[in-house]
Write a protein that holds these residues in place. Structure first.
Motif, short mmCIF file in Angstrom:
data_model
loop_
_atom_site.label_atom_id
_atom_site.label_comp_id
_atom_site.label_asym_id
_atom_site.label_seq_id
_atom_site.Cartn_x
_atom_site.Cartn_y
_atom_site.Cartn_z
N LYS A 116 0.90 -1.17 -0.07
CA LYS A 116 -0.06 0.08 0.14
C LYS A 116 0.84 1.22 -0.06
N ALA A 117 1.82 1.33 0.92
CA ALA A 117 2.66 2.60 1.10
C ALA A 117 3.53 2.60 -0.36
N LYS A 118 4.01 1.60 -0.78
CA LYS A 118 5.00 1.66 -2.29
C LYS A 118 4.21 2.12 -3.38
N LYS A 119 2.76 1.62 -3.35
CA LYS A 119 1.89 2.05 -4.75
C LYS A 119 1.56 3.57 -4.29
N HIS A 171 8.47 5.11 -12.06
CA HIS A 171 8.90 3.76 -12.79
C HIS A 171 9.65 2.79 -11.58
N ARG A 172 10.54 3.38 -10.94
CA ARG A 172 11.17 2.82 -9.97
C ARG A 172 10.35 2.37 -8.54
N LEU A 173 9.59 3.24 -8.12
CA LEU A 173 8.72 2.72 -7.16
C LEU A 173 7.51 1.53 -7.54
N TYR A 174 7.12 1.69 -8.73
CA TYR A 174 6.22 0.72 -9.06
C TYR A 174 6.85 -0.47 -9.43
N SER A 175 8.17 -0.63 -9.72
CA SER A 175 8.98 -1.77 -9.89
C SER A 175 9.18 -2.65 -8.67
N GLU A 176 9.47 -1.60 -7.49
CA GLU A 176 9.83 -2.16 -6.20
C GLU A 176 8.52 -2.76 -5.59
N ALA A 177 7.46 -2.12 -5.79
CA ALA A 177 6.12 -2.71 -5.35
C ALA A 177 5.77 -3.94 -6.13
N ASN A 180 -0.93 -6.27 -8.61
CA ASN A 180 0.18 -6.25 -9.46
C ASN A 180 -0.26 -6.00 -10.79
N ALA A 181 -1.51 -6.25 -11.32
CA ALA A 181 -1.91 -5.97 -12.47
C ALA A 181 -2.23 -4.45 -12.42
N LYS A 182 -2.81 -3.86 -11.55
CA LYS A 182 -2.69 -2.41 -11.62
C LYS A 182 -1.39 -1.82 -11.68
N LEU A 183 -0.40 -2.36 -10.93
CA LEU A 183 1.09 -1.83 -10.91
C LEU A 183 1.81 -1.88 -12.20
N TYR A 184 1.53 -3.10 -13.02
CA TYR A 184 1.88 -3.21 -14.17
C TYR A 184 1.27 -2.09 -15.21
N CYS A 185 0.01 -1.78 -14.91
CA CYS A 185 -0.65 -0.91 -15.93
C CYS A 185 -0.31 0.26 -15.57
N ASN A 186 0.06 0.90 -14.31
CA ASN A 186 0.68 2.08 -14.01
C ASN A 186 2.00 2.30 -14.43
N ARG A 187 2.76 1.17 -14.56
CA ARG A 187 4.17 1.44 -15.08
C ARG A 187 4.19 1.43 -16.58
N GLY A 188 3.07 0.76 -16.98
CA GLY A 188 3.04 0.81 -18.51
C GLY A 188 2.60 2.37 -18.93
N THR A 189 1.85 2.94 -18.16
CA THR A 189 1.52 4.51 -18.18
C THR A 189 2.97 5.25 -18.33
N VAL A 190 3.59 4.96 -17.10
CA VAL A 190 4.88 5.72 -17.35
C VAL A 190 5.88 5.53 -18.13
N ASN A 191 5.88 4.32 -18.60
CA ASN A 191 6.86 4.10 -19.79
C ASN A 191 6.35 4.82 -21.12
N ALA A 192 4.97 4.72 -21.19
CA ALA A 192 4.56 5.75 -22.26
C ALA A 192 4.92 7.08 -22.24
N LYS A 193 4.98 7.48 -20.92
CA LYS A 193 5.23 9.11 -20.71
C LYS A 193 6.89 9.21 -21.06
N LEU A 194 7.65 8.19 -20.81
CA LEU A 194 9.01 7.91 -20.98
C LEU A 194 9.31 7.66 -22.41
N LYS A 195 8.36 7.56 -23.31
CA LYS A 195 8.64 7.26 -24.76
C LYS A 195 9.12 5.82 -24.92
#
Length: 493
Positions: free
Chosen positions: A256-259, A275-281, A292-307
């Motif tokens: 909960k804290a990391k997310k 990106h680092r925090l979602y990966s640690e979570a 974890n599905a939500k965390l992957y999706c969140n990190r996917g959004t971050v990756n899209a922002k990072l091109k």
């Protein structure tokens, strides 16, 4: 001084002390009445009379044995077990007492103790077929327990559920088997089934730490982390040494804290940190599929922002592998597919979304993707000319001038036959591209994905040389003179 008044106190006459023989007679009378009610299947009344019989005489094994049988019919196996044990303490040769004790042990899931009791019955009555049958049942339960323990370590939770279902057919009152089954159901993502089993136990025993742990586990895996922590804490109050509840509580709080930290970093625009925090979570608990599905999706959004679009697609794919119903992940991946011109994949994702949630917005997204797919299957005239889709009229003309001269057949008259055919093809495509993109109406139809043939134009009928001549025939252009059939040489005007 006040006079002291004395009162005579009327005492109720004492019940005359019954003799041992009279007490036994009263006990037998109660037992016989209990037997009548037992035969009539009125087990509550039978229980009352057997209890009265015991009140009259605590030394008769059959009274405890009969009450044990009645309690078994009332599904009160723990109380029945106590009476059965008392009956054999009073009379070690009481076969029915040993059998009932064994049956209670088996129903409660203690197959080892049940085995000892049934073996005692066989010692007393070597031809007791019912006891031999129960010995086989007890052995079967022990084997199901053994297999389940091995399969749990292997994380083969379906096999554990199967074993516990078989064991519970023989030991339906065993909370331990029910809890193990419920825990495995939770680990398999069958949360309503797991919740149902745990709730049934808690209705009978609200302080059962294992059941509280399973309730918390279901909530934890359903991404209701705050409520889950409450159940884990309650379980630890009931059983401070409950290791599974302690570990789950620690994981839940950390996740909960990391997310939340990752979400805040994203809101602040610090995408590298997010990106680092979602990966640690994601490394905290691989069993928490929904979170974890939500965390992957969140990190996917971050990756899209990072091109990092390919990484974003990979993350969204991991998200839908964990949760096939996760609409947000499909939408994010479809957008990434569109951005990388993978239109067939985008259409497939939008179709999945629209089948699940048939909203106007999702319908429009699907139509847009289908249009882009249709457009992608035509010749890309912008790519043929080497210009951007927002190119101006002058940029289109300059691009045509450059490409037409580059691929004109006369420039490659000395090349091999294969090269000449290839350059002639490219020269024709450059002419097609210029014809469409230099005409505002045709360009608009092309950009909107409409069929150009509907405009009365067959792209296979026009002459690329005529377009070339028309373009270069103006002042300062090129002039052409025939040097032989099908050949031209260039002259600057």
């Amino acid at each position: 001084m006040a006079a002291t008044v004395e009162y005579d106190v009327m005492m109720a006459p004492e019940e005359p002390e019954r003799s041992e023989e009279e007490r036994e007679r009263e006990a037998e009378t109660c037992k016989e009445k209990g037997n009548v009610f037992y035969a009539q299947k009125d087990y509550n009344e039978a229980y009352n009379y057997y209890t009265k019989a015991i009140d009259w005489s605590q030394k008769n094994a059959s009274y405890y044995g009969n009450r044990a049988a009645t309690l078994m019919m009332l599904a009160k196996y723990r109380e029945a077990l106590e009476d059965a044990q008392q009956s054999v303490r009073l009379d070690d040769t009481f076969v029915k007492g040993h059998h009932r004790e064994g049956k209670c042990h088996l129903l409660l899931g203690n197959a080892m103790a049940a085995t000892r009791c049934f073996q005692k019955v066989v010692e007393l009555e070597t031809k007791n077929e019912q006891a031999r049958k129960e010995l086989k049942n007890a052995a079967a339960v022990l084997e199901y327990e053994r297999i389940a323990e091995v399969d749990f370590e292997k994380r083969d939770f379906r096999k554990v559920v199967f074993c516990m279902d078989r064991a519970l057919e023989l030991a339906p009152a065993c909370h331990r088997f029910k809890i193990l089954k419920a825990e495995c159901l939770a680990l398999l993502g069958r949360y309503p089934d797991a919740q149902s089993v745990a709730s049934d136990i808690l209705r009978m025993d609200s302080t059962n730490a294992d059941a509280l742990y399973v309730r918390g586990l279901c909530l934890y895996y359903e991404d209701c982390i705050e409520k889950a922590v409450q159940f884990f804490v309650q379980a630890l109050k009931m059983a401070p040494d409950h290791q599974k509840a302690r570990l789950a509580c620690r994981n839940a709080k950390a996740l909960k804290a990391k997310k939340e930290e990752g979400n805040q970093a994203f809101k602040d625009g610090n995408f590298e940190l997010a990106h680092r925090l979602y990966s640690e979570a994601l490394n905290i608990d691989p069993n928490n599929i929904k979170t974890n599905a939500k965390l992957y999706c969140n990190r996917g959004t971050v990756n899209a922002k990072l091109k990092n679009v390919c990484k974003a697609i990979e993350d969204c794919t991991n998200a839908v592998k964990l949760d096939e119903t996760y609409i947000k992940a499909y939408l994010r991946r479809a957008q990434c597919y569109t951005d990388t011109e993978q239109y067939e994949e985008a259409v497939r994702d939008y179709e999945k979304v629209y089948q699940t949630e048939s909203t106007k917005e999702h319908k429009q997204l699907l139509k847009n993707a289908q249009l882009e797919l249709k457009k992608s299957k035509r010749k890309d005239y912008y790519k043929i000319l080497g210009v951007d889709k927002n190119a101006s009229e002058d940029e289109i003309k300059k691009a045509y001038r450059k490409r037409a001269l580059m691929h004109h057949p006369d420039r490659h008259s000395g090349a091999t036959t294969e090269v000449q055919k290839e350059e002639e093809k490219k020269f024709k495509e450059v002419g097609e591209a210029f014809t469409i993109l230099s005409d505002p109406k045709k360009k608009a139809r092309y950009d909107s994905g409409q069929d150009l043939d509907e405009d009365g134009m067959n792209m296979g009928d026009f002459d690329a040389n005529n377009i070339f001549k028309a373009f270069f025939s103006g002042p300062g252009g090129f002039s052409f003179e025939a040097s032989g059939p099908g050949n031209f040489f260039f002259q600057f005007g």
